[in-house]
Each structure stands twice: as C-alpha cells, then as structure tokens.
Design a protein around this motif. Sequence first.
Motif, PDB file in Angstrom:
ATOM      1  N   ALA A   1      -4.583  17.017 -13.986  1.00  0.00           N
ATOM      2  CA  ALA A   1      -4.541  16.607 -15.395  1.00  0.00           C
ATOM      3  C   ALA A   1      -3.586  15.434 -15.577  1.00  0.00           C
ATOM      4  O   ALA A   1      -3.839  14.508 -16.358  1.00  0.00           O
ATOM      5  CB  ALA A   1      -4.121  17.779 -16.279  1.00  0.00           C
ATOM      6  N   SER A   2      -2.469  15.463 -14.812  1.00  0.00           N
ATOM      7  CA  SER A   2      -1.511  14.360 -14.836  1.00  0.00           C
ATOM      8  C   SER A   2      -0.804  14.319 -13.493  1.00  0.00           C
ATOM      9  O   SER A   2      -0.251  15.327 -13.047  1.00  0.00           O
ATOM     10  CB  SER A   2      -0.486  14.540 -15.954  1.00  0.00           C
ATOM     11  OG  SER A   2       0.473  13.482 -15.939  1.00  0.00           O
ATOM     12  N   ALA A   3      -0.835  13.172 -12.850  1.00  0.00           N
ATOM     13  CA  ALA A   3      -0.198  13.055 -11.533  1.00  0.00           C
ATOM     14  C   ALA A   3       0.090  11.593 -11.235  1.00  0.00           C
ATOM     15  O   ALA A   3      -0.344  10.678 -11.952  1.00  0.00           O
ATOM     16  CB  ALA A   3      -1.087  13.661 -10.443  1.00  0.00           C
ATOM     17  N   ASP A   4       0.825  11.380 -10.153  1.00  0.00           N
ATOM     18  CA  ASP A   4       1.203  10.054  -9.699  1.00  0.00           C
ATOM     19  C   ASP A   4       0.549   9.786  -8.342  1.00  0.00           C
ATOM     20  O   ASP A   4       0.236  10.710  -7.576  1.00  0.00           O
ATOM     21  CB  ASP A   4       2.721   9.948  -9.532  1.00  0.00           C
ATOM     22  CG  ASP A   4       3.485  10.399 -10.766  1.00  0.00           C
ATOM     23  OD1 ASP A   4       2.952  10.225 -11.881  1.00  0.00           O
ATOM     24  OD2 ASP A   4       4.605  10.918 -10.604  1.00  0.00           O
ATOM     25  N   VAL A   5       0.368   8.499  -8.038  1.00  0.00           N
ATOM     26  CA  VAL A   5      -0.120   8.077  -6.718  1.00  0.00           C
ATOM     27  C   VAL A   5       0.893   7.074  -6.173  1.00  0.00           C
ATOM     28  O   VAL A   5       1.106   6.007  -6.764  1.00  0.00           O
ATOM     29  CB  VAL A   5      -1.517   7.434  -6.802  1.00  0.00           C
ATOM     30  CG1 VAL A   5      -1.979   6.982  -5.407  1.00  0.00           C
ATOM     31  CG2 VAL A   5      -2.525   8.400  -7.419  1.00  0.00           C
ATOM     32  N   LEU A   6       1.534   7.425  -5.072  1.00  0.00           N
ATOM     33  CA  LEU A   6       2.547   6.563  -4.454  1.00  0.00           C
ATOM     34  C   LEU A   6       1.909   5.761  -3.336  1.00  0.00           C
ATOM     35  O   LEU A   6       1.291   6.322  -2.427  1.00  0.00           O
ATOM     36  CB  LEU A   6       3.703   7.398  -3.917  1.00  0.00           C
ATOM     37  CG  LEU A   6       4.838   6.638  -3.217  1.00  0.00           C
ATOM     38  CD1 LEU A   6       5.506   5.649  -4.173  1.00  0.00           C
ATOM     39  CD2 LEU A   6       5.869   7.626  -2.655  1.00  0.00           C
ATOM     40  N   VAL A   7       2.064   4.437  -3.399  1.00  0.00           N
ATOM     41  CA  VAL A   7       1.467   3.528  -2.432  1.00  0.00           C
ATOM     42  C   VAL A   7       2.575   2.771  -1.716  1.00  0.00           C
ATOM     43  O   VAL A   7       3.519   2.273  -2.346  1.00  0.00           O
ATOM     44  CB  VAL A   7       0.516   2.526  -3.133  1.00  0.00           C
ATOM     45  CG1 VAL A   7      -0.045   1.519  -2.135  1.00  0.00           C
ATOM     46  CG2 VAL A   7      -0.605   3.269  -3.854  1.00  0.00           C
ATOM     47  N   GLU A   8       2.466   2.677  -0.403  1.00  0.00           N
ATOM     48  CA  GLU A   8       3.378   1.850   0.382  1.00  0.00           C
ATOM     49  C   GLU A   8       2.546   0.932   1.270  1.00  0.00           C
ATOM     50  O   GLU A   8       1.725   1.397   2.061  1.00  0.00           O
ATOM     51  CB  GLU A   8       4.295   2.694   1.249  1.00  0.00           C
ATOM     52  CG  GLU A   8       5.266   1.842   2.082  1.00  0.00           C
ATOM     53  CD  GLU A   8       6.276   2.664   2.840  1.00  0.00           C
ATOM     54  OE1 GLU A   8       6.593   2.282   3.980  1.00  0.00           O
ATOM     55  OE2 GLU A   8       6.745   3.683   2.290  1.00  0.00           O
ATOM     56  N   GLY A   9       2.771  -0.375   1.122  1.00  0.00           N
ATOM     57  CA  GLY A   9       1.938  -1.320   1.848  1.00  0.00           C
ATOM     58  C   GLY A   9       0.497  -1.170   1.410  1.00  0.00           C
ATOM     59  O   GLY A   9       0.172  -1.305   0.233  1.00  0.00           O
ATOM     60  N   LYS A  10      -0.383  -0.863   2.345  1.00  0.00           N
ATOM     61  CA  LYS A  10      -1.786  -0.697   1.995  1.00  0.00           C
ATOM     62  C   LYS A  10      -2.216   0.763   1.936  1.00  0.00           C
ATOM     63  O   LYS A  10      -3.388   1.051   1.683  1.00  0.00           O
ATOM     64  CB  LYS A  10      -2.667  -1.450   2.994  1.00  0.00           C
ATOM     65  CG  LYS A  10      -2.623  -0.947   4.417  1.00  0.00           C
ATOM     66  CD  LYS A  10      -3.518  -1.816   5.293  1.00  0.00           C
ATOM     67  CE  LYS A  10      -3.513  -1.345   6.753  1.00  0.00           C
ATOM     68  NZ  LYS A  10      -4.393  -2.198   7.594  1.00  0.00           N
ATOM     69  N   LYS A  11      -1.289   1.694   2.129  1.00  0.00           N
ATOM     70  CA  LYS A  11      -1.663   3.101   2.239  1.00  0.00           C
ATOM     71  C   LYS A  11      -1.109   3.966   1.115  1.00  0.00           C
ATOM     72  O   LYS A  11      -0.069   3.682   0.532  1.00  0.00           O
ATOM     73  CB  LYS A  11      -1.223   3.661   3.590  1.00  0.00           C
ATOM     74  CG  LYS A  11      -2.009   3.077   4.764  1.00  0.00           C
ATOM     75  CD  LYS A  11      -1.808   3.883   6.029  1.00  0.00           C
ATOM     76  CE  LYS A  11      -2.728   3.372   7.139  1.00  0.00           C
ATOM     77  NZ  LYS A  11      -2.612   4.197   8.367  1.00  0.00           N
ATOM     78  N   ILE A  12      -1.831   5.050   0.871  1.00  0.00           N
ATOM     79  CA  ILE A  12      -1.379   6.080  -0.058  1.00  0.00           C
ATOM     80  C   ILE A  12      -0.397   6.980   0.683  1.00  0.00           C
ATOM     81  O   ILE A  12      -0.694   7.499   1.768  1.00  0.00           O
ATOM     82  CB  ILE A  12      -2.572   6.912  -0.562  1.00  0.00           C
ATOM     83  CG1 ILE A  12      -3.555   6.018  -1.339  1.00  0.00           C
ATOM     84  CG2 ILE A  12      -2.099   8.065  -1.433  1.00  0.00           C
ATOM     85  CD1 ILE A  12      -4.891   6.686  -1.610  1.00  0.00           C
ATOM     86  N   VAL A  13       0.790   7.148   0.103  1.00  0.00           N
ATOM     87  CA  VAL A  13       1.827   7.967   0.726  1.00  0.00           C
ATOM     88  C   VAL A  13       1.795   9.388   0.187  1.00  0.00           C
ATOM     89  O   VAL A  13       1.959  10.361   0.942  1.00  0.00           O
ATOM     90  CB  VAL A  13       3.220   7.343   0.501  1.00  0.00           C
ATOM     91  CG1 VAL A  13       4.325   8.248   1.040  1.00  0.00           C
ATOM     92  CG2 VAL A  13       3.289   5.965   1.143  1.00  0.00           C
ATOM     93  N   ALA A  14       1.593   9.531  -1.120  1.00  0.00           N
ATOM     94  CA  ALA A  14       1.619  10.857  -1.723  1.00  0.00           C
ATOM     95  C   ALA A  14       0.846  10.839  -3.031  1.00  0.00           C
ATOM     96  O   ALA A  14       0.724   9.801  -3.692  1.00  0.00           O
ATOM     97  CB  ALA A  14       3.059  11.303  -1.974  1.00  0.00           C
TER      98      ALA A  14
END
Length: 542
Positions: free
Chosen positions: A89-102
């Motif tokens: 319903a609500s979340a974050d997407v952490l990106v580092e460089g070109k990849k999804i971290v979490a």
Amino acid sequence: MCILCDQGRRQNHARSQLGRRDFLKASTASAAAAAGMSLFSAPARAHDDDHDDPPQDHGKPGRRYVIRGGHVMTMDPGVKGANKFGEFASADVLVEGKKIVAVGPNLTAGGAGEIDARGKIVMPGFIDTHHHQFETALRSFLANGILIDDGSGSVSAQPNYFQYILLTFAPVYRPQDVYISELFGGLAQLDDGVTTVHDVSQIHHSPQHSDAAIQALFDTGRRAAFGFFESAGAAVIGSNPDNQYPADAERIQKQWFSSSDQLVHMIMGGEVYLGPQSTDDSWKLGRKLGLQIAAHILSPFGIRPIFDQLAAGTGGNGHIGIGPDNLFIHMTGMADAAWQRVKDVGAQVSIAFPIEMNMRHGIPPIIKMQQLGLEPSLSTDVEVTMTADFFTQMRVCMNMQRMVVNQMVLEQGDFYPPNQYPTPAPGTPPLLTTRDVLRFATINGAKHLRLDRKTGSLTPGKEADVLILDPTGINVAPLNNVPGAVVSLMDRSNVETVIVAGKVRKWKGKLLDVDLRRLRQQLEASRDFIFAKAGVAQDLYR
C-alpha cells in the motif's frame, strides 16, 4: 569516433552506452551528417526549481536514491513484506547505481537522494516483445489495412501490409531512414513507459542498415533485444542485393554484443515462410551463436504445415525442430499437436492482440494458451496500423478474452429465466484480471526475452527499470484500485517518471535530454524521401 564531432558539430552521446564509438558506422554516419543530424540537446532540466530535478548522478555506480512512499507493485510475490501479489500500500524503492537494493516501507536511505512518490503508483517498466520500429515513419498509413490483398477491392485490401509496407516502402530505406525511425519510435515508447523492446527489424538491406538500427537502439537509452531478421523484399522481389542475412549475424554479435553487461542484446530472426534453406541457415546459425530464435507464426503464408514439420523435428531441410530457445510471434491458426509441442519444449509466445484482431492474422490464441496452462507476453507489432501504446495492449488483451469467455458462459444458458445468466460450466477459462495482464506486460515479457534475471519486477538485485505513474489526473482520480487504475483508466499522460537501469529518462512528464522538435523534422524528411522513392503519393485523406 563520431563523424559529426570530428566535423566540429559537437554531439551529446550520453544516451549511448558506446559513447562516441563509430556513430552509425561509416556510410551511415556520412549519410546522417549529410542530412544534418543533431540528435540530442544539451542535458535539460525538467523544471526551473532545483528541488524538482532528478537525483544527482542518477544511475551512476555508487550513487543512491530512494523512491519514497509510493503504492508499489513489484510483480514479484516473493518480495519480503509484500502481499501475496508482491504489492505494498505504501513502500520505498532504494536504488544504487543501476540496481534495486531494497523494497519495503520506511527504508533507511543514509543520505541518498529522494524521489517523492507519495500518492503515486510505482511499478516495473512495460516490456514489448515484438515491435517493427523501422516503420515509424509510416505510422497510420495502413489504418484500414489487412495483411494481404484478399481480392475484395476494398480499402482494407488496397493498400495492404505485405504489398506496400514490405515490398514497396521497406526496400527503399537508406541507413539514415532506419536510424531515425528506430530512434523516434523507441523514444515514443520510452515516453509511454515501455522500458524494454524486442525490435523486429526486417530492414537489413546491408551491414550499414543493420548498424544504423543497432546504434539507434543504444542511443535511445532503453533496454532492447535487437532482432536480426531478413531484408524485406529481398527473398520475394529480389531487391537489396547487398543484404547479408543471415550470415552477417556473426559480425554483428562480435562487433556489438560481445558484452552481456549492456542494455541491448541480440535475437536471431528465423522466418519459416522464406523457405527451407533460409530456415536451415538462420536457425542453425542462431543456435551456433547461442541466440534466441524468433519467428512470426500465423494463419497466412502457408505457415501451418511448415510449423507442423518444425513441431515434428523435420523442419527446414528435414531436421530443424522447435525448442526452449524459440520465441513465436502471434501463433494464430496452429494445430493442437503443434501447440502441445510448444508447451512441452518450453517455447515462448508473444501475442499482439490489437493487430491480430484488425489485420486478419486470426483470433489471438489466448484461450488456447489458457487451456494449455501457458501465458503470453504482449507485443505492439506495427504502428502503420495501430498504436504502440502499452495501456492499449493491456486493455485490448483483457477485453478480447473476456468478450469470448463471457459469450461462452452466456451460451451455456438458454436465455430464458432462470438460466439466462448461468454459472460458468466446469472447464470454462477464467476471466482475465487486471493483475493478469500486468503480469503479461512486465515479468512475462522479461522471461520471454531471457531478461528476467535483470528486469521485469522490482526485486532487490535486479536492475532498476521503474515507472512512477500519476493517478491524480482527471482521467483516473480518485484512486480506488491500483492495478485496476493502471489497466482500465491510464494512458501516456499518467506516465510521470521513467527509469532505465537506474537512470531517469523521463521526469515529471518530460523526456530528458531529447530535442524532439528536431527529431520530428528528421522523421518527416525521411518519410518524404521514402514515399517519393517508392513512388507512392502522399495523401492525407486517402
């Protein structure tokens, strides 16, 4: 080196993973220079306010940013903390460089840049598994057309696709015509949220034409599978004698695709209606090079008996069979035994619902696939007849299947009370849902192009191909159902931000670093040349 830069006309090659390397290659570059190509503007800011810019150095190694507080559809049921469909319903997407971290609620980002996605929908980019981008200059020309002249004398039979697009227009393309159509068509889909494409480019009249198509795919800056198909017209009317299909595949792979760590990879086209020798040559070479092999399989052109032979392992000159390395496009009108073989070997099927319905390919085989326990990916096919918009593809897929199944159910009653609205009989295919077609449009596409380890879902460890969709627009608000809003209500205007491999390509509703006015002028000039060279009059009300 870039010939335009060497002539003192500086180019911005930020979109190309190859930098300034051999821009359009030799004669293609010369032709482009003569046409005055200047493809990209200097890096543009989406807004005047500094706080409205994308995160600094987005997509570069070691740089981190977090997409904060969105309604997240990961398309991966295995993501920790998500519901059974992989949704938050609500979340974050952490990106580092070109990849999804979490991915998850309230992620600690440690000073990373932020993209505010509160109230927005965050999901993977769409994946188009079959698109003839070289035809962009001919958009809408064949809005009424079918595949082949059926002798009816109607406006649908003349002009038709086979005679006009493949045998009249395509043979006159120059390398620069290939380039601008490929580039413009790719950018248009990027703007629409399609982050990956399989470009079926039947325009390989010479190595220079091939290089132009490939360079455009790199320059577009999105993920792509380059489909090395034939030179349209060469095998039928003897045009384009400089074509080197399929033998040029070895040079192309060595020159352009020696690395697996890039956005563009290669697929071998192996059309079976071109004759047994062509099938032998293309399929054997593709398998020698370790490439996936794609082919159009559809009702016309005498393909059904040919496909029966392939399913039996006696195709080509007698010993070519289908396998898990095959991607079949359309699959309309094929025999049950051949379908069973497709399932048994694990081949993939791409369906182009709107085109198949409009151009008389046959009924899109979604019911057959459901009966076999298979699922398709989605493809747009040709913009000469229908839009390459992916919201349209999802809606038509869902609407067509539900129309057929709903009628099946109604006919299980007798239309007299109390049986006029019967309960579906056992064995009736289930109605497709919005989640189903979203799966077809994302992770299925990745699987069908052998890219599911890199993209297709918002899974930590995969590359960040991400869409931020705005449901606050007048065509969607108020938001009551996230997958329903995306499939049933949205269009291009709701695509706010597009990210490919961590790099922001569309921001706050605008493509970044692209001079669309100049590109449009080049596309129009290319169109004018193609029509004149082909001897076809331009008539806006034909």
